[in-house]
Design an enzyme around this catalytic site. Structure first.
Site, PDB file in Angstrom:
ATOM      1  N   LYS A   1       0.808  -1.221   0.000  1.00  0.00           N
ATOM      2  CA  LYS A   1       0.000   0.000   0.000  1.00  0.00           C
ATOM      3  C   LYS A   1       0.842   1.273   0.000  1.00  0.00           C
ATOM      4  O   LYS A   1       0.345   2.342  -0.319  1.00  0.00           O
ATOM      5  CB  LYS A   1      -0.993  -0.004   1.172  1.00  0.00           C
ATOM      6  CG  LYS A   1      -2.048  -1.094   1.007  1.00  0.00           C
ATOM      7  CD  LYS A   1      -3.345  -0.832   1.743  1.00  0.00           C
ATOM      8  CE  LYS A   1      -4.381  -1.883   1.352  1.00  0.00           C
ATOM      9  NZ  LYS A   1      -5.570  -1.925   2.161  1.00  0.00           N
TER      10      LYS A   1
ATOM     11  N   LYS B   1      -4.869 -10.604  -6.002  1.00  0.00           N
ATOM     12  CA  LYS B   1      -6.124 -10.946  -5.326  1.00  0.00           C
ATOM     13  C   LYS B   1      -7.259  -9.994  -5.718  1.00  0.00           C
ATOM     14  O   LYS B   1      -7.024  -8.832  -6.021  1.00  0.00           O
ATOM     15  CB  LYS B   1      -5.936 -11.002  -3.799  1.00  0.00           C
ATOM     16  CG  LYS B   1      -5.832  -9.659  -3.113  1.00  0.00           C
ATOM     17  CD  LYS B   1      -6.121  -9.790  -1.604  1.00  0.00           C
ATOM     18  CE  LYS B   1      -6.385  -8.407  -1.022  1.00  0.00           C
ATOM     19  NZ  LYS B   1      -7.068  -8.391   0.248  1.00  0.00           N
TER      20      LYS B   1
ATOM     21  N   LYS C   1     -11.216  -4.606  -3.446  1.00  0.00           N
ATOM     22  CA  LYS C   1     -12.239  -3.558  -3.526  1.00  0.00           C
ATOM     23  C   LYS C   1     -11.731  -2.351  -4.282  1.00  0.00           C
ATOM     24  O   LYS C   1     -12.496  -1.618  -4.876  1.00  0.00           O
ATOM     25  CB  LYS C   1     -12.568  -3.055  -2.117  1.00  0.00           C
ATOM     26  CG  LYS C   1     -13.246  -4.042  -1.241  1.00  0.00           C
ATOM     27  CD  LYS C   1     -13.261  -3.452   0.165  1.00  0.00           C
ATOM     28  CE  LYS C   1     -13.799  -4.430   1.162  1.00  0.00           C
ATOM     29  NZ  LYS C   1     -13.452  -4.047   2.524  1.00  0.00           N
TER      30      LYS C   1
HETATM   31  P1  ATP Z   1      -9.447  -5.340  -0.326  1.00  0.00           P
HETATM   32  O1  ATP Z   1      -8.024  -5.694  -0.602  1.00  0.00           O
HETATM   33  O2  ATP Z   1     -10.407  -5.941  -1.263  1.00  0.00           O
HETATM   34  O3  ATP Z   1      -9.661  -3.874  -0.144  1.00  0.00           O
HETATM   35  P2  ATP Z   1      -9.177  -5.976   2.402  1.00  0.00           P
HETATM   36  O4  ATP Z   1      -8.569  -7.273   2.732  1.00  0.00           O
HETATM   37  O5  ATP Z   1      -8.271  -4.811   2.481  1.00  0.00           O
HETATM   38  O6  ATP Z   1      -9.851  -6.061   1.012  1.00  0.00           O
HETATM   39  P3  ATP Z   1     -11.420  -6.118   4.289  1.00  0.00           P
HETATM   40  O7  ATP Z   1     -12.723  -5.613   3.870  1.00  0.00           O
HETATM   41  O8  ATP Z   1     -11.061  -5.684   5.619  1.00  0.00           O
HETATM   42  O9  ATP Z   1     -10.403  -5.585   3.256  1.00  0.00           O
HETATM   43  O10 ATP Z   1     -11.429  -7.683   4.175  1.00  0.00           O
HETATM   44  C1  ATP Z   1     -12.403  -8.437   4.786  1.00  0.00           C
HETATM   45  C2  ATP Z   1     -12.047  -9.878   4.746  1.00  0.00           C
HETATM   46  O11 ATP Z   1     -12.023 -10.354   3.410  1.00  0.00           O
HETATM   47  C3  ATP Z   1     -10.673 -10.216   5.324  1.00  0.00           C
HETATM   48  O12 ATP Z   1     -10.779 -11.331   6.161  1.00  0.00           O
HETATM   49  C4  ATP Z   1      -9.837 -10.531   4.130  1.00  0.00           C
HETATM   50  O13 ATP Z   1      -8.835 -11.463   4.425  1.00  0.00           O
HETATM   51  C5  ATP Z   1     -10.858 -11.116   3.181  1.00  0.00           C
HETATM   52  N1  ATP Z   1     -10.478 -10.954   1.790  1.00  0.00           N
HETATM   53  C6  ATP Z   1     -10.206  -9.796   1.149  1.00  0.00           C
HETATM   54  N2  ATP Z   1      -9.915 -10.017  -0.145  1.00  0.00           N
HETATM   55  C7  ATP Z   1     -10.011 -11.373  -0.333  1.00  0.00           C
HETATM   56  C8  ATP Z   1      -9.849 -12.236  -1.458  1.00  0.00           C
HETATM   57  N3  ATP Z   1      -9.527 -11.755  -2.649  1.00  0.00           N
HETATM   58  N4  ATP Z   1     -10.029 -13.551  -1.286  1.00  0.00           N
HETATM   59  C9  ATP Z   1     -10.374 -14.055  -0.071  1.00  0.00           C
HETATM   60  N5  ATP Z   1     -10.554 -13.300   1.032  1.00  0.00           N
HETATM   61  C10 ATP Z   1     -10.368 -11.971   0.915  1.00  0.00           C
END
Ligand code: ATP
Ligand code: LTN
Length: 326
Positions: A111, A192, A195
């Site tokens: 990030k 991965k 969002k």
């Molecule tokens: P992003 O990278 O999409 O912004 P994040 O991990 O930063 O997502 P969170 O909303 O806090 O944001 O994630 C919620 C949950 O979803 C966490 O447990 C995270 O590990 C899981 N998660 C996020 N992206 C994935 C993915 N591509 N596959 C499986 N689990 C995921």
């Protein structure tokens, strides 16, 4: 009964990666455990947020929590900033962690990559996450694979403090699902599903319309071999589609390979569209019912109070151990 804790950031676009990697397990775990699920709004301000939009996103995630099946009678559902203990404990943990270990966190490295300077909160983000978990004496933390390193850090900090100040924290375990733990981006199956990715067709959001779901899946990156088999190294696109299919349908990867033996990618994709649309339809219907309801606000208010009661007890214990206050 075990204590379960997890959190999701209110940053909009909750996608099937979040659902299959995390939210789906939340629902199963609430049945036989003492489960607490948080909307981690303080984590989301580690990157700039529009205040009006943030508040809407908090309610969006809360409504999605309930739409996927979390029940405020079984689980505590609350907003992180409603409980002051998170920030308070975070400071105490900050004083017991090292810049070296934080510098090794891959999420921080990703990030902050290419930026001349990064917000301090982005750097200390994992400490706030550790505080979330330790504040509730959580035994189990269901998360996606991407959070493994943060859970390890949480354990290290808990063990360190227990050794130095006497038994203070429960040392938590991460819990990761088998299929869906790492859903990859549809347009680039080597990164991965996220969002924040610019291309909306890289993900399927839980609230996407059937036509959008169809477009995203039909456009998904595959390969030119034309054989449907699971092989992450050489066929990351097809493997990702098979994983999503398996997670939604309950069929194993082997069963799917057999089912689609000598079939084309188009057939697999078409069927996956149907499976995904069908899986999301009831979630979307429940979401629309609950999003603007008093029921939702009441659940969050009650959840905040119950969470705070637990947090206050932990903070008293922690302050005692550290000799803080009187
Ligand atoms: P992003 O990278 O999409 O912004 P994040 O991990 O930063 O997502 P969170 O909303 O806090 O944001 O994630 C919620 C949950 O979803 C966490 O447990 C995270 O590990 C899981 N998660 C996020 N992206 C994935 C993915 N591509 N596959 C499986 N689990 C995921
Ligand atoms: N860092 C996590 C969200 C998160 C979390 C937590 C997960 C914040 N606090 C406590 C589990 C437990 C993420 O980005 N997915």
């Amino acid at each position: 009964m075990k204590r379960v804790f997890s959190g999701v950031q209110p940053t909009g676009n909750i996608h099937i990666g979040n659902y299959l990697g995390a939210l789906k397990q939340f629902v199963q775990l609430q049945e036989e455990n003492d489960a607490i699920y948080c909307i981690v709004d303080m984590h989301s301000i580690t990157v700039p947020q529009d205040p009006k939009v943030l508040r809407q996103h908090i309610l969006d995630v809360a409504a999605l929590y309930m739409a996927v099946g979390l029940d405020p009678k079984k689980s505590i559902i609350f907003v992180q900033s409603d409980v002051p203990g998170h920030a308070e404990l975070s400071w105490i943990l900050t004083c017991n962690s090292y810049t070296g270990e934080l510098s090794r966190m891959t999420q921080f490295k990703q990030k902050s990559k290419g930026k001349e300077s990064a917000p301090t909160g982005l750097f200390t983000y994992p400490i706030l996450m550790a505080a979330d978990i330790l504040l509730y004496d959580a035994d189990i933390v269901p998360v996606g694979n991407d959070q493994k390193q943060h859970i390890e850090l949480t354990r290290d900090i808990a063990i360190r403090i227990n050794n130095k100040y006497g038994e203070t924290f429960v040392v938590p375990e991460g819990q990761f699902v088998k299929s869906g733990a790492r859903v990859m981006a549809l347009d680039d199956p080597t990164s991965k599903m996220s969002k924040s990715a610019e291309n909306p067709h890289s993900r399927i959001s839980l609230l996407d319309e059937p036509s959008k779901i169809k477009k995203s899946i039909m456009k998904a990156t595959t390969d030119s071999e034309g054989v449907i088999r699971f092989d992450i190294e050489n066929k990351p696109g097809i493997s990702n589609l098979l994983s999503i299919y398996s997670a939604f349908s309950g069929l194993s990867i082997e069963e799917l390979e057999k089912k689609y033996d000598s079939q084309g990618y188009g057939t697999l994709k078409k069927d996956l569209v149907e499976i995904t649309v069908d899986a999301l339809a009831p979630i979307q219907a429940r979401y629309r019912e609950i999003r603007d309801s008093q029921e939702l606000l009441d659940a969050l208010k009650d959840g905040g109070q119950r969470a705070n009661a637990i947090a206050e007890k932990t903070m008293k214990r922690v302050k005692d151990r550290f000799g803080l206050g009187l």
